[in-house]
Design an enzyme around this catalytic site. Structure first.
Site, PDB file in Angstrom:
ATOM      1  N   SER A 127       0.830  -1.201   0.000  1.00  0.00           N
ATOM      2  CA  SER A 127       0.000   0.000   0.000  1.00  0.00           C
ATOM      3  C   SER A 127       0.864   1.251   0.000  1.00  0.00           C
ATOM      4  CB  SER A 127      -0.857  -0.005   1.268  1.00  0.00           C
ATOM      5  OG  SER A 127      -1.379   1.279   1.521  1.00  0.00           O
ATOM      6  N   TYR A 151      -0.813   0.223  10.213  1.00  0.00           N
ATOM      7  CA  TYR A 151      -1.062  -0.459   8.943  1.00  0.00           C
ATOM      8  C   TYR A 151       0.127  -0.274   7.994  1.00  0.00           C
ATOM      9  CZ  TYR A 151      -3.355  -1.422   4.425  1.00  0.00           C
ATOM     10  OH  TYR A 151      -3.683  -1.900   3.187  1.00  0.00           O
ATOM     11  N   LYS A 155       2.573  -3.195   6.540  1.00  0.00           N
ATOM     12  CA  LYS A 155       2.768  -3.410   5.098  1.00  0.00           C
ATOM     13  C   LYS A 155       4.248  -3.284   4.740  1.00  0.00           C
ATOM     14  CE  LYS A 155      -1.254  -4.543   3.562  1.00  0.00           C
ATOM     15  NZ  LYS A 155      -1.396  -5.904   2.977  1.00  0.00           N
TER      16      LYS A 155
END
Lengths: 329, 329
Positions: A127, A151, A155
């Site tokens: 991402s 997050y 990632k």
């Protein structure tokens, strides 16, 4: 060819699986078998002619993961993830799914692969959230990763693991940094980025949409169609071209909210635009200011990854794919 | 003040603990208690007047880790690691100690901290091995991490976790990317980098040393004394100055092997230099070419981290600290 998709019940997972029903081949090899995994049952595939199997369970559960990789699929799309907002609110769940889940999958592939000389292609959905903090308007391919969310950290760690397992020859990995998806189909959701889709999706069916940020807000976005194209291309790519760095920023559009609205006007008229209601929200404005505004994805472009070149195309693709070609204003 | 050191039996661990015996305070607070952990028993501390406790065991063992953090030390130096060569040869051991061990420690701190409103300082020993692949002669602070070894990947993941746990307020972390240590005390070892110390250490005690690379080989190195200085400064630093990015490249010397040898000649004479035997080794040459040659550690320098300014000083420090002030040629 046997394909495993983790996170198959999510928006990207469902669209990827639908694409296999329409185009059941990768690099000219027919897809004959699908394994679809998620925490909730993924949709069935009425039009897919090969074998398909649905597995429901926790991606970080070692037993489930070993069962998933036991038939040694040729290509593994690892899409399963807790999304940004949830990973930020629920620290343990984010690390469990996004980090422990990825580690469990990679380890299961390594252990099974060593026993059977099996080296599958692994396509990892990363991402743009791996970037954070201070960055330029246009982020180059060699920009450092300083994610500012759990997050993004999870990632980024997945990218590092993907690189190391690939370098060691345990699998043949490629990481795709997905841009924000707009127009995201489905119902409005509470994600801070939701309005990038909502201001297009809702007016096209005659509903009001809230715009919480200024028209000058610039962001990096692409259509679901392009995102599926990235993942499919990643599955077919000659990975020797990645030169030891398997993680790629993708092409997309760097456009402002004002430019999105101008495109909506061109495609659907003033009536659609009048359904956008401006309700400034300082908190959302602040979150969005922390997000990447643009990239210069030279490597991905040289490797043949492509995105739309205008947002008008993106809106038209949404109307074709989600509204049966019809604006319902 | 209670200090926990993991990896306390290693070279850096032992020197850090010795420094506590000599200077038993951090940021003007007296050190009253030490907990020393490693897989083998760390040395005892005859001259340390406070309480000390030695714990032997696996850093990735959740029970041992919870026991280590239960007394809630004020500062935790996390030095425990499997070194680069071993992590490359033994994939599972490297990930077990360097990744699972770090995760276990950080989680134990988080869980204990939430129960007791305890937010310790965590000083994490990272490494220049987080950099790899193509890089410039002088690496800036915002250069991207593309480690080319499992050790480098594990250290880079530790940096990301350190950043996220610190951002979330679970502890107050700072990561120190240690340069290559030269002159490393002790016996010759099989590490590819061993000669950066061997060509100085062995001649100073009248022994022959092998030089496997060319005199033009440039590398980034600092003394054990500076390394200990970095860790102690990190423990005392106002971490609000880190502005959300807790991982720092450290100052050191970017010098060639030829410059090391010229310094040896100035400090110990031609007789010492004649003990260096050139035995080119293409494999070692190739490994060393993949290592960082220099940094521009602006952030660390602004934060007051200092290193020697000449390699003559580094050699003199070795003679003082390891040879009782005497060249034994």
């Amino acid at each position: 060819m046997h394909i495993l998709v983790t996170g198959a019940a999510g928006m990207i997972g469902r669209k990827l699986v639908e694409s296999f029903a329409r185009q059941p081949q990768i690099a000219a090899q027919p897809i004959t078998q699908l394994t679809l995994a998620d925490v909730v049952p993924p949709p069935t595939l009425p039009s897919f002619i090969g074998q398909s199997r649905i597995v429901t369970g926790d991606i970080a559960d070692v037993k489930i993961i070993h069962d998933l990789v036991a038939p040694r699929p040729d290509v593994i799309f690892h899409l399963a993830a807790v999304v940004s907002g949830e990973a930020e609110r629920d620290f343990e769940k984010g690390y469990h799914v996004n980090l422990a889940g990825t580690q469990a999958l990679f380890e299961a592939i390594r252990l099974n692969g060593m026993r059977h000389k099996w080296v599958p292609r692994v396509v990892y959905a990363s991402s743009n959230a791996v970037f954070g903090g201070d960055f330029p308007d246009v982020i180059p391919d060699d920009f450092h990763l300083t994610p500012q969310t759990s997050y993004g950290v999870q990632k980024a760690i997945g990218e590092l693991l993907l690189q190391d397992y690939s370098r060691k020859g345990f699998f043949d990995g490629i990481g795709i940094r997905l841009p924000t998806i707009s127009v995201r189909p489905g119902r409005p959701n509470a994600a801070a980025s939701g309005f990038f889709s909502g201001i297009i999706r809702e007016p096209l069916v005659g509903q009001e949409a809230i715009l919480p940020v200024s028209d000058e807000t610039r962001h990096w976005m692409t259509s679901p169609r392009s995102a599926i194209g990235f993942l499919r291309r990643a599955a077919a790519l000659d990975t020797s071209l990645l030169a030891g760095d398997p993680n790629l920023s993708m092409p997309a559009l760097s456009i402002t909210v004002g430019e999105q609205i101008a495109a909506l006007k061109r495609v659907a008229g003033e009536k659609a635009v009048r359904l956008i209601r401006r309700v400034p929200d300082a908190e959302i404005e602040k979150i969005v200011l922390g997000w990447a505004r643009g990239f210069d994805p030279k490597r991905a472009i040289a490797l043949g990854f492509t995105s739309e070149t205008s947002y008008d195309e993106v809106i038209r693709a949404h109307i074709e794919d989600e509204l049966g070609g019809e604006i319902r204003l």
